[in-house]
Scaffold this motif. Structure first.
Motif, PDB file in Angstrom:
ATOM      1  N   PRO A 119       0.796  -1.232   0.000  1.00 48.60           N
ATOM      2  CA  PRO A 119       0.000   0.000   0.000  1.00 48.60           C
ATOM      3  C   PRO A 119       0.827   1.280   0.000  1.00 48.60           C
ATOM      4  CG  PRO A 119      -0.056  -1.056   2.157  1.00 48.60           C
ATOM      5  CD  PRO A 119       0.611  -2.021   1.227  1.00 48.60           C
ATOM      6  N   SER A 120       2.122   1.158   0.253  1.00 48.22           N
ATOM      7  CA  SER A 120       2.965   2.358   0.197  1.00 48.22           C
ATOM      8  C   SER A 120       3.431   2.649  -1.234  1.00 48.22           C
ATOM      9  CB  SER A 120       4.189   2.189   1.114  1.00 48.22           C
ATOM     10  OG  SER A 120       5.056   1.181   0.617  1.00 48.22           O
ATOM     11  N   ARG A 121       3.223   1.675  -2.135  1.00 52.68           N
ATOM     12  CA  ARG A 121       3.668   1.851  -3.535  1.00 52.68           C
ATOM     13  C   ARG A 121       2.560   1.582  -4.552  1.00 52.68           C
ATOM     14  NH1 ARG A 121       7.272  -1.431  -5.658  1.00 52.68           N
ATOM     15  NH2 ARG A 121       6.832  -3.170  -4.272  1.00 52.68           N
ATOM     16  N   HIS A 122       1.530   0.879  -4.162  1.00 59.99           N
ATOM     17  CA  HIS A 122       0.479   0.464  -5.088  1.00 59.99           C
ATOM     18  C   HIS A 122      -0.843   1.120  -4.731  1.00 59.99           C
ATOM     19  CE1 HIS A 122       3.130  -3.388  -5.227  1.00 59.99           C
ATOM     20  NE2 HIS A 122       3.536  -2.493  -6.116  1.00 59.99           N
ATOM     21  N   TYR A 123      -1.502   1.655  -5.774  1.00 61.10           N
ATOM     22  CA  TYR A 123      -2.725   2.415  -5.556  1.00 61.10           C
ATOM     23  C   TYR A 123      -3.747   2.069  -6.639  1.00 61.10           C
ATOM     24  CZ  TYR A 123       0.837   5.032  -3.009  1.00 61.10           C
ATOM     25  OH  TYR A 123       1.892   5.374  -2.194  1.00 61.10           O
ATOM     26  N   LEU A 124      -4.910   2.731  -6.612  1.00 57.94           N
ATOM     27  CA  LEU A 124      -5.902   2.519  -7.662  1.00 57.94           C
ATOM     28  C   LEU A 124      -5.322   2.816  -9.038  1.00 57.94           C
ATOM     29  CD1 LEU A 124      -9.184   4.035  -6.140  1.00 57.94           C
ATOM     30  CD2 LEU A 124      -8.719   1.638  -6.640  1.00 57.94           C
ATOM     31  N   VAL A 125      -4.559   3.887  -9.142  1.00 58.92           N
ATOM     32  CA  VAL A 125      -3.974   4.238 -10.432  1.00 58.92           C
ATOM     33  C   VAL A 125      -3.013   3.146 -10.903  1.00 58.92           C
ATOM     34  CG1 VAL A 125      -2.018   5.557  -9.484  1.00 58.92           C
ATOM     35  CG2 VAL A 125      -2.939   6.120 -11.751  1.00 58.92           C
ATOM     36  N   THR A 126      -2.382   2.437  -9.963  1.00 59.61           N
ATOM     37  CA  THR A 126      -1.465   1.348 -10.314  1.00 59.61           C
ATOM     38  C   THR A 126      -2.201   0.236 -11.030  1.00 59.61           C
ATOM     39  OG1 THR A 126      -0.210   1.822  -8.287  1.00 59.61           O
ATOM     40  CG2 THR A 126       0.250  -0.266  -9.401  1.00 59.61           C
ATOM     41  N   VAL A 127      -3.315  -0.193 -10.457  1.00 56.88           N
ATOM     42  CA  VAL A 127      -4.034  -1.326 -11.037  1.00 56.88           C
ATOM     43  C   VAL A 127      -4.742  -0.935 -12.333  1.00 56.88           C
ATOM     44  CG1 VAL A 127      -6.251  -1.066  -9.817  1.00 56.88           C
ATOM     45  CG2 VAL A 127      -5.406  -3.339 -10.395  1.00 56.88           C
ATOM     46  N   LEU A 128      -5.172   0.325 -12.444  1.00 58.36           N
ATOM     47  CA  LEU A 128      -5.800   0.764 -13.697  1.00 58.36           C
ATOM     48  C   LEU A 128      -4.772   0.886 -14.822  1.00 58.36           C
ATOM     49  CD1 LEU A 128      -8.380   3.430 -12.466  1.00 58.36           C
ATOM     50  CD2 LEU A 128      -8.768   1.036 -13.081  1.00 58.36           C
ATOM     51  N   THR A 129      -3.562   1.280 -14.465  1.00 64.69           N
ATOM     52  CA  THR A 129      -2.484   1.328 -15.462  1.00 64.69           C
ATOM     53  C   THR A 129      -2.167  -0.073 -15.954  1.00 64.69           C
ATOM     54  OG1 THR A 129      -1.540   3.322 -14.446  1.00 64.69           O
ATOM     55  CG2 THR A 129      -0.088   2.030 -15.870  1.00 64.69           C
ATOM     56  N   TYR A 130      -2.178  -1.031 -15.030  1.00 61.61           N
ATOM     57  CA  TYR A 130      -1.946  -2.434 -15.409  1.00 61.61           C
ATOM     58  C   TYR A 130      -3.086  -2.938 -16.291  1.00 61.61           C
ATOM     59  CZ  TYR A 130      -1.492  -7.499 -15.019  1.00 61.61           C
ATOM     60  OH  TYR A 130      -1.389  -8.836 -15.305  1.00 61.61           O
ATOM     61  N   LEU A 131      -4.321  -2.593 -15.921  1.00 64.43           N
ATOM     62  CA  LEU A 131      -5.479  -2.997 -16.733  1.00 64.43           C
ATOM     63  C   LEU A 131      -5.317  -2.521 -18.177  1.00 64.43           C
ATOM     64  CD1 LEU A 131      -9.227  -2.792 -15.889  1.00 64.43           C
ATOM     65  CD2 LEU A 131      -8.378  -1.459 -17.804  1.00 64.43           C
TER      66      LEU A 131
END
Length: 225
Positions: A119-131
């Motif tokens: 949670p200190s490096r991964h956020y909603l924007v992280t998973v949407l970028t991966y999507l």
């Protein structure tokens, strides 16, 4: 003589849990606010009406084998999201033929990309970028969700492309099929909408002409068509 009501003791542990959950909720709202200016291009996420941790999304694919695909999905966060290894869950309601998406359930395999959720490096924007990335990827070495799609992509690219094009066409065909309860709704354009657009273009040609009364006048004309 009346007695003073006995106070029910509040467990300090429960109180601490409530404070921690409130902080998690606050962090979710901050992350969503961050998306307004940092969401990957072509990806849109809208909160549900009754659950802070449930979102509805759409991705418009602009290039590559999935070009012109319009894929809908839901994103859910576990209650303890913002803790370690509390992964978001993304499930497509549109059919997606992709090595990173389980074709039976529609779930995106997030753990293959993020074996540990920090949670200190991964956020909603992280998973949407991966999507977004999975629709443009050319290398499926770590894909596990759809072995059939992975094998076709590696051994028979032409057949893989045909399967991809099928789900792109299907996504376009089903654009107006909305998931129940979804806040990301598509509705067919009405004749009056087209008329209003044409009237606005014809009668309001510059910013100086944009007034409330001018727009209302054109709306009234469109209603009478």
């Amino acid at each position: 003589m009346s007695k003073t009501p006995t106070k029910i003791p509040v467990s300090p542990i429960a109180s601490e849990e409530e404070r921690e959950q409130a902080l998690r909720d606050y962090k979710v709202t901050i992350e969503y606010k961050h998306l307004k200016s940092h969401a990957p291009g072509g990806v849109y996420l809208i909160p549900s009406m009754d659950n802070l941790r449930h979102f509805f999304g759409i991705i418009f694919v602009r290039r590559g084998p999935f070009t012109n695909g319009i894929f809908k999905f839901s994103l859910k966060l576990p209650p303890k999201y913002n803790d370690t290894d509390m992964w978001p869950q993304i499930v497509f309601s549109s059919r997606v033929f992709n090595p990173y998406v389980n074709e039976m359930t529609g779930e995106l395999d997030i753990k293959s990309a993020y074996p540990t959720w920090d949670p200190s490096r991964h956020y909603l924007v992280t998973v949407l970028t991966y999507l977004k990335k999975i629709f443009y990827s050319k290398n499926f070495t770590d894909a596990r969700a759809n072995p059939v799609a992975k094998e076709l992509a590696e051994t028979n690219p032409e057949e893989y492309r045909k399967k991809v094009e099928e789900c792109v066409r299907e996504s376009q065909k089903n654009i107006y099929v909305n998931e129940e309860g979804s806040t990301a709704q598509f509705t067919e354009e009405q004749v009056s909408h087209r008329v209003l657009r044409d009237l606005l273009k014809h009668h309001i040609r510059s910013e100086n002409q944009v007034t409330k009364q001018a727009v209302l006048t054109q709306i009234e004309k469109a209603r009478n068509v």
